[in-house]
Design a protein around this motif. Structure first.
Motif, short mmCIF file in Angstrom:
data_model
loop_
_atom_site.label_atom_id
_atom_site.label_comp_id
_atom_site.label_asym_id
_atom_site.label_seq_id
_atom_site.Cartn_x
_atom_site.Cartn_y
_atom_site.Cartn_z
N ASP A 173 -11.35 21.65 -3.85
CA ASP A 173 -11.14 23.01 -4.37
C ASP A 173 -10.27 23.05 -5.62
O ASP A 173 -9.89 24.12 -6.08
CB ASP A 173 -10.55 23.90 -3.28
N ILE A 174 -9.92 21.88 -6.13
CA ILE A 174 -9.31 21.77 -7.46
C ILE A 174 -10.29 21.00 -8.32
O ILE A 174 -10.62 19.85 -8.01
CB ILE A 174 -7.95 21.04 -7.41
N PRO A 175 -10.81 21.58 -9.39
CA PRO A 175 -11.80 20.87 -10.21
C PRO A 175 -11.14 19.79 -11.07
O PRO A 175 -9.99 19.96 -11.53
CB PRO A 175 -12.40 21.98 -11.07
N ALA A 176 -11.85 18.72 -11.32
CA ALA A 176 -11.34 17.66 -12.20
C ALA A 176 -11.04 18.21 -13.59
O ALA A 176 -10.15 17.69 -14.28
CB ALA A 176 -12.34 16.51 -12.27
N SER A 177 -11.76 19.25 -13.98
CA SER A 177 -11.55 19.82 -15.32
C SER A 177 -10.16 20.43 -15.48
O SER A 177 -9.68 20.60 -16.60
CB SER A 177 -12.60 20.89 -15.59
N ALA A 178 -9.50 20.76 -14.36
CA ALA A 178 -8.18 21.39 -14.42
C ALA A 178 -7.04 20.38 -14.41
O ALA A 178 -5.89 20.75 -14.65
CB ALA A 178 -8.01 22.34 -13.24
N LEU A 179 -7.34 19.12 -14.14
CA LEU A 179 -6.29 18.11 -14.05
C LEU A 179 -5.64 17.88 -15.41
O LEU A 179 -6.25 18.09 -16.46
CB LEU A 179 -6.87 16.78 -13.54
N MET A 180 -4.39 17.42 -15.37
CA MET A 180 -3.63 17.14 -16.58
C MET A 180 -3.32 15.65 -16.65
O MET A 180 -3.18 14.97 -15.63
CB MET A 180 -2.32 17.94 -16.59
N MET A 181 -3.20 15.14 -17.85
CA MET A 181 -3.00 13.71 -18.05
C MET A 181 -1.68 13.22 -17.45
O MET A 181 -0.63 13.84 -17.65
CB MET A 181 -3.01 13.38 -19.55
N PRO A 182 -1.72 12.10 -16.73
CA PRO A 182 -0.49 11.45 -16.27
C PRO A 182 0.15 10.68 -17.43
O PRO A 182 -0.06 9.47 -17.59
CB PRO A 182 -0.97 10.50 -15.16
N LEU A 183 0.89 11.37 -18.24
CA LEU A 183 1.41 10.81 -19.49
C LEU A 183 2.62 9.93 -19.24
O LEU A 183 3.59 10.36 -18.62
CB LEU A 183 1.78 11.95 -20.44
N ASP A 184 2.57 8.69 -19.73
CA ASP A 184 3.72 7.80 -19.67
C ASP A 184 3.90 7.12 -21.02
O ASP A 184 3.22 7.44 -22.00
CB ASP A 184 3.60 6.78 -18.53
N VAL A 185 4.82 6.17 -21.07
CA VAL A 185 5.12 5.50 -22.34
C VAL A 185 3.87 4.82 -22.90
O VAL A 185 3.57 4.94 -24.10
CB VAL A 185 6.25 4.47 -22.15
N HIS A 186 3.14 4.12 -22.03
CA HIS A 186 1.97 3.37 -22.50
C HIS A 186 0.87 4.30 -23.04
O HIS A 186 0.40 4.13 -24.17
CB HIS A 186 1.40 2.52 -21.36
N SER A 187 0.47 5.27 -22.22
CA SER A 187 -0.62 6.15 -22.65
C SER A 187 -0.19 7.02 -23.83
O SER A 187 -0.99 7.30 -24.73
CB SER A 187 -1.09 7.02 -21.49
N GLY A 188 1.08 7.41 -23.85
CA GLY A 188 1.58 8.21 -24.97
C GLY A 188 1.54 7.45 -26.28
O GLY A 188 1.10 7.97 -27.32
N ASN A 189 2.00 6.20 -26.26
CA ASN A 189 2.01 5.39 -27.48
C ASN A 189 0.60 5.14 -28.00
O ASN A 189 0.34 5.23 -29.21
CB ASN A 189 2.72 4.05 -27.22
N VAL A 190 -0.32 4.83 -27.08
CA VAL A 190 -1.70 4.59 -27.50
C VAL A 190 -2.32 5.88 -28.06
O VAL A 190 -3.00 5.85 -29.09
CB VAL A 190 -2.55 4.06 -26.32
N GLY A 240 -5.08 1.34 -19.91
CA GLY A 240 -5.59 -0.02 -20.03
C GLY A 240 -5.35 -0.60 -21.41
O GLY A 240 -4.95 -1.76 -21.56
N LEU A 241 -5.56 0.21 -22.44
CA LEU A 241 -5.30 -0.24 -23.80
C LEU A 241 -3.83 -0.61 -23.99
O LEU A 241 -3.49 -1.60 -24.64
CB LEU A 241 -5.70 0.84 -24.81
N GLY A 242 -2.95 0.19 -23.40
CA GLY A 242 -1.52 -0.05 -23.56
C GLY A 242 -0.99 -1.22 -22.76
O GLY A 242 -0.24 -2.05 -23.27
N VAL A 243 -1.41 -1.30 -21.49
CA VAL A 243 -0.84 -2.31 -20.59
C VAL A 243 -1.56 -3.65 -20.72
O VAL A 243 -0.92 -4.71 -20.79
CB VAL A 243 -0.92 -1.80 -19.13
N PHE A 244 -2.88 -3.63 -20.73
CA PHE A 244 -3.64 -4.87 -20.69
C PHE A 244 -3.98 -5.43 -22.08
O PHE A 244 -4.13 -6.63 -22.24
CB PHE A 244 -4.93 -4.69 -19.87
N GLU A 245 -4.11 -4.54 -23.06
CA GLU A 245 -4.48 -5.00 -24.40
C GLU A 245 -3.35 -4.91 -25.41
O GLU A 245 -3.51 -5.33 -26.55
CB GLU A 245 -5.69 -4.19 -24.89
N LYS A 246 -2.21 -4.35 -24.97
CA LYS A 246 -1.04 -4.21 -25.85
C LYS A 246 -1.44 -3.57 -27.17
O LYS A 246 -1.02 -4.00 -28.24
CB LYS A 246 -0.37 -5.57 -26.10
N PHE A 247 -2.26 -2.54 -27.08
CA PHE A 247 -2.84 -1.89 -28.27
C PHE A 247 -1.74 -1.33 -29.17
O PHE A 247 -0.84 -0.65 -28.69
CB PHE A 247 -3.77 -0.76 -27.81
#
Length: 255
Positions: A190-207, A248-255
């Motif tokens: 009853d919560i649509p995926a479209s309403a979800l918000m990004m789990p923002l952290d250092v890695h995803s933020g930097n990328v 994945g780009l941040g942690v595994f590929e050090k983008f």
């Protein structure tokens, strides 16, 4: 890159990292130990709560919590005397200690006994306004209504005060997004995926900043809103699927 090139790049990385082979090194491996809905929810919520720092330490300490519950979190939390929660007095994960852990167990006990569980609480909060921000805030109000110590309150994010609520958004991603690839669970309908918000952290933020998806420098709720809105341009129905790509780009590929 053009928007179409950027979307294609992110879609490629999403498909690469949204795979069960990455579960072993991710905190989602903890709720993946279970098949019962309530066990998955409680294990996932506690694992997400301590999901900051080095991932091996997170997973080790989350296993410790599950072990102390006999790997039956729902039964442990809801049945028997609350005195059994005292054994968690020695638990420590960074600044989350035994005082906090014992309160979390007590709050979960009340929520599953009297509020129909975590799904009902988050869903009611979301449906009240259609906003995940308010949904998280209303959940927080209920979760912290059982007289915690002041120190414990900081372990439940408050997006109304600017927190990115990274760990709660990650937990919601686990519960809401579909289970087609065997990573997220798709338990909550009853919560649509479209309403979800990004789990923002250092890695995803930097990328995200390197890719031009995010301009705001702080990793706060305004940045979460900015990034999620941008990602909805690429997939309005499932914007947080790109969490896999950015992380994945941040942690595994050090983008």
């Amino acid at each position: 890159m053009t928007d179409q090139e950027l979307k294609s790049f992110l879609d490629e990385k999403y498909l690469l990292y949204n795979q069960p082979r990455f579960i072993e090194t991710d905190p989602i491996s903890i709720p993946r130990l279970f098949s019962r809905k309530e066990d998955i929810e409680i294990a996932g919520f506690l694992a997400a709560t301590i999901a900051w720092g080095q991932r091996p330490t997170i997973i080790r300490n989350a296993h410790r919590l599950m072990d102390w519950m006999g790997y039956r979190p729902f039964e442990f939390v809801t049945q028997g005397d609350v005195e059994k929660f005292d054994r968690f007095g020695d638990f420590v994960h960074r600044t989350f200690n035994g005082i906090d852990c014992r309160y979390f167990l007590l709050a979960l006990r009340e929520i599953y006994r009297n509020e129909d569980g975590l799904e009902a609480l988050f869903t009611e909060g979301f449906q009240h306004s259609g906003s995940m921000m308010e949904g998280i805030f209303r959940f927080r109000e209920k979760f912290l209504s059982y007289q915690p110590e002041i120190r414990t309150q900081k372990h439940v994010a408050n997006p109304m005060k600017g927190s990115s609520a990274k760990r709660i958004n990650m937990f919601l991603r686990w519960m809401v997004r579909d289970n087609q690839t065997g990573v997220d669970f798709g338990l909550w309908k009853d919560i649509p995926a479209s309403a979800l918000m990004m789990p923002l952290d250092v890695h995803s933020g930097n990328v995200a900043r390197k890719l031009g998806l995010l301009k705001r420098k702080q990793n706060d709720w305004k940045a979460v809103d900015e990034l999620t809105s941008r990602l909805r341009d690429f997939d309005s129905e499932d914007p947080v699927k790109y969490d896999f790509a950015l992380f994945g780009l941040g942690v595994f590929e050090k983008f």
